[in-house]
Design a protein around this motif. Structure first.
Motif, short mmCIF file in Angstrom:
data_model
loop_
_atom_site.label_atom_id
_atom_site.label_comp_id
_atom_site.label_asym_id
_atom_site.label_seq_id
_atom_site.Cartn_x
_atom_site.Cartn_y
_atom_site.Cartn_z
N VAL A 99 2.24 20.35 22.66
CA VAL A 99 3.33 20.14 23.60
C VAL A 99 4.42 21.16 23.30
O VAL A 99 4.83 21.32 22.15
CB VAL A 99 3.91 18.72 23.48
CG1 VAL A 99 5.11 18.55 24.40
CG2 VAL A 99 2.84 17.69 23.80
N THR A 100 4.88 21.87 24.34
CA THR A 100 5.95 22.83 24.18
C THR A 100 7.22 22.26 24.77
O THR A 100 7.25 21.90 25.95
CB THR A 100 5.61 24.16 24.88
OG1 THR A 100 4.38 24.68 24.35
CG2 THR A 100 6.71 25.19 24.66
N ARG A 101 8.26 22.15 23.96
CA ARG A 101 9.53 21.61 24.43
C ARG A 101 10.54 22.75 24.56
O ARG A 101 10.82 23.45 23.59
CB ARG A 101 10.04 20.51 23.50
CG ARG A 101 9.13 19.30 23.50
CD ARG A 101 9.74 18.09 22.78
NE ARG A 101 8.84 16.96 22.97
CZ ARG A 101 7.95 16.54 22.07
NH1 ARG A 101 7.88 17.17 20.91
NH2 ARG A 101 7.16 15.53 22.32
N LEU A 102 11.09 22.90 25.75
CA LEU A 102 12.03 23.97 26.04
C LEU A 102 13.42 23.38 26.26
O LEU A 102 13.57 22.26 26.77
CB LEU A 102 11.60 24.72 27.30
CG LEU A 102 10.15 25.21 27.35
CD1 LEU A 102 9.82 25.76 28.73
CD2 LEU A 102 9.91 26.27 26.29
N THR A 103 14.45 24.12 25.86
CA THR A 103 15.82 23.66 26.07
C THR A 103 16.45 24.29 27.32
O THR A 103 17.57 23.95 27.69
CB THR A 103 16.69 23.99 24.85
OG1 THR A 103 16.61 25.40 24.58
CG2 THR A 103 16.20 23.23 23.63
N GLY A 207 19.05 13.63 32.61
CA GLY A 207 20.04 13.37 31.58
C GLY A 207 19.71 14.02 30.26
O GLY A 207 20.57 14.13 29.38
N GLN A 208 18.46 14.47 30.10
CA GLN A 208 18.05 15.15 28.88
C GLN A 208 17.92 16.65 29.14
O GLN A 208 17.52 17.06 30.22
CB GLN A 208 16.72 14.60 28.36
CG GLN A 208 16.78 13.14 27.93
CD GLN A 208 15.49 12.66 27.30
OE1 GLN A 208 14.60 13.43 26.99
NE2 GLN A 208 15.38 11.35 27.12
N GLU A 209 18.24 17.45 28.13
CA GLU A 209 18.18 18.90 28.27
C GLU A 209 16.90 19.45 27.66
O GLU A 209 16.89 20.51 27.03
CB GLU A 209 19.41 19.53 27.61
CG GLU A 209 20.72 19.12 28.29
CD GLU A 209 21.92 19.74 27.63
OE1 GLU A 209 21.76 20.38 26.57
OE2 GLU A 209 23.03 19.59 28.18
N THR A 210 15.82 18.72 27.85
CA THR A 210 14.51 19.14 27.31
C THR A 210 13.49 19.15 28.44
O THR A 210 13.42 18.20 29.23
CB THR A 210 14.04 18.18 26.20
OG1 THR A 210 15.00 18.18 25.15
CG2 THR A 210 12.70 18.62 25.64
N PHE A 211 12.72 20.22 28.50
CA PHE A 211 11.67 20.36 29.51
C PHE A 211 10.36 20.52 28.76
O PHE A 211 10.15 21.50 28.04
CB PHE A 211 11.95 21.58 30.39
CG PHE A 211 13.27 21.50 31.10
CD1 PHE A 211 13.37 20.98 32.38
CD2 PHE A 211 14.44 21.94 30.47
CE1 PHE A 211 14.59 20.89 33.02
CE2 PHE A 211 15.67 21.85 31.10
CZ PHE A 211 15.74 21.32 32.39
N GLU A 212 9.48 19.53 28.91
CA GLU A 212 8.21 19.54 28.18
C GLU A 212 7.14 20.20 29.04
O GLU A 212 6.83 19.73 30.14
CB GLU A 212 7.82 18.11 27.81
CG GLU A 212 8.84 17.44 26.91
CD GLU A 212 8.30 16.23 26.18
OE1 GLU A 212 7.13 15.87 26.40
OE2 GLU A 212 9.05 15.64 25.38
#
Length: 219
Positions: A99-103, A207-212
């Motif tokens: 899983v790649t999590r991007l900010t 609401g979250q600043e993460t894009f999986e």
């Protein structure tokens, strides 16, 4: 490992305490802040400290008959509400498919032709962290997850622009999904590109600043 972490929640007791999803989410946010500031490098010691100093004291206020149920709910809502906890779990037990999590929200690189093909496609699948395959059916604004253990989840979806759609949770008889989400929870999916056998996509919880980033397969 994740099942073991759930089992560690059992066996606590004491006074009756009324729980709502708002309260459980509030507890998860407090736990998340604690985790962010926890200066322990070893991940096993880190999660043990999180449980001992944050989770167990909370569960100690709950009557014994509800401890396991509430403990599981907190565990899954913490995953939903806390990126740091998701990262911690992935380090303790690496997902079968990375899983790649991007900010930062990535820009899609997909043609109108491939978007049209996606919208005409009704059946997809993706891999769980355990490596098991979950089947998806998308049709007429309804999204259905079908899991290997014969359980399922029902959601609705609507397109919000050319490459993104909003997924809204309705109900599930799957243990993980019914604890992770509550009715009305939203997820924003974006199609980035079409590759050989799959679409590359991101999912974001508003609401979250993460894009999986993940792979959404088709046949």
């Amino acid at each position: 490992m994740r099942k073991i972490l759930i089992l560690l929640l059992m066996g606590l007791s004491h006074i009756t305490f009324s729980q709502t999803i708002t309260e459980i989410d509030s507890v998860s946010y407090v736990m998340c802040d604690y985790l962010k500031n926890l200066e322990i490098k070893n991940d096993t010691l880190k999660i043990n400290a999180l449980y001992k100093n944050q989770l167990y004291p909370y569960l100690g206020k709950i009557k014994p008959s509800q401890t396991e149920k509430i403990g599981q709910k907190v565990y899954y809502r913490l995953q939903r509400n806390c990126v740091e906890f998701r990262n911690l779990l992935d380090r303790l037990e690496q997902p079968k498919e990375a899983v790649t999590r991007l900010t930062k929200k990535p820009k899609p690189e997909i043609s109108k032709k491939h978007i049209k093909e996606f919208k005409n496609q009704k059946e997809f699948y993706y891999y769980e962290v355990t490596g098991e395959t979950t089947r998806v059916k998308m049709e007429n604004g309804k999204w259905t997850d079908s899991f290997p253990n014969k359980t399922s989840s029902n959601l609705t979806y609507k397109w919000i622009n050319e490459t993104e759609f909003e997924l809204v949770f309705v109900e599930s008889d799957n243990e993980t999904r019914s604890n992770f989400s509550v009715k009305g929870d939203k997820f924003i999916y974006q199609i980035l590109s079409k590759e050989d056998g799959y679409y590359l996509m991101t999912v974001n919880i508003p609401g979250q600043e993460t894009f999986e980033k993940f792979k959404f397969y088709y046949e």
